[in-house]
Scaffold this motif. Structure first.
Motif: not given
Length: 166
Positions: A46-53, A91-92, A112-123
């Motif tokens: 998705d072209p929006l992904a890098p901007f949201l990242f 990029v990402d 990284l674990r805190s980032f996953e919990l806060v953002s909802g993204l998975k590393i």
């Protein structure tokens, strides 16, 4: 996170609309099935992904600043003036730089674990790599195991995205 960065409601609604308005259809035995809305965010490519990242990674950089402020992570000093660097983003992908110590590795894992919990993204640790200079192969291998990622070996074309080069 968008609100904390100063985005107005209209922008947040537009981004939310982009994320929730896509529909996908797949082929089953060569025939398309009914369209459905993906439930897990953006589609691959998705072209929006890098901007949201870039927006979301601001939160990770905030975690890095706080971790360094509390002396839990020591970056890598470069140049004549000893400028401290700790990350490189492209990029990402994100590369962490710092001293080759277990305390730094634990700090990266906690961030990284805190980032996953806060953002909802998975590393995706399975596609990530760890490497270190000046440490034994055994230490690097066991540390990569601690992080659940691959070894970053020189000359390995299938090394994955580096998550910790210390």
């Amino acid at each position: 996170m968008l609100r904390q960065m100063g985005f107005c409601e209209k922008w947040m609604m537009w981004i939310d609309g982009c994320l929730k308005s896509s529909f996908v259809s797949v082929l089953v035995n060569g025939c398309p099935i009914d369209e459905f809305s993906p439930q897990r965010g953006l589609k691959q490519g998705d072209p929006l992904a890098p901007f949201l990242f870039n927006i979301v990674v601001k939160g990770l950089m905030g975690l890095m600043r706080e971790t360094q402020k509390k002396n839990l992570f020591k970056g890598f000093l470069v140049g004549r003036d000893g400028v401290e660097i700790n990350t490189l983003q492209y990029v990402d992908n994100m590369v962490f730089f710092g001293e080759a110590t277990m305390s730094n590795v634990k700090a990266i894992k906690a961030m990284l674990r805190s980032f996953e919990l806060v953002s909802g993204l998975k590393i995706n640790f399975a596609t990530s790599s760890f490497g270190a200079y000046g440490r034994s192969y055994h230490w690097v291998r066991s540390t990569a195991g601690y992080l659940n990622c691959r070894l970053l070996l020189p000359g390995n074309p299938h090394r994955g995205t580096p998550i910790g080069v210390v």
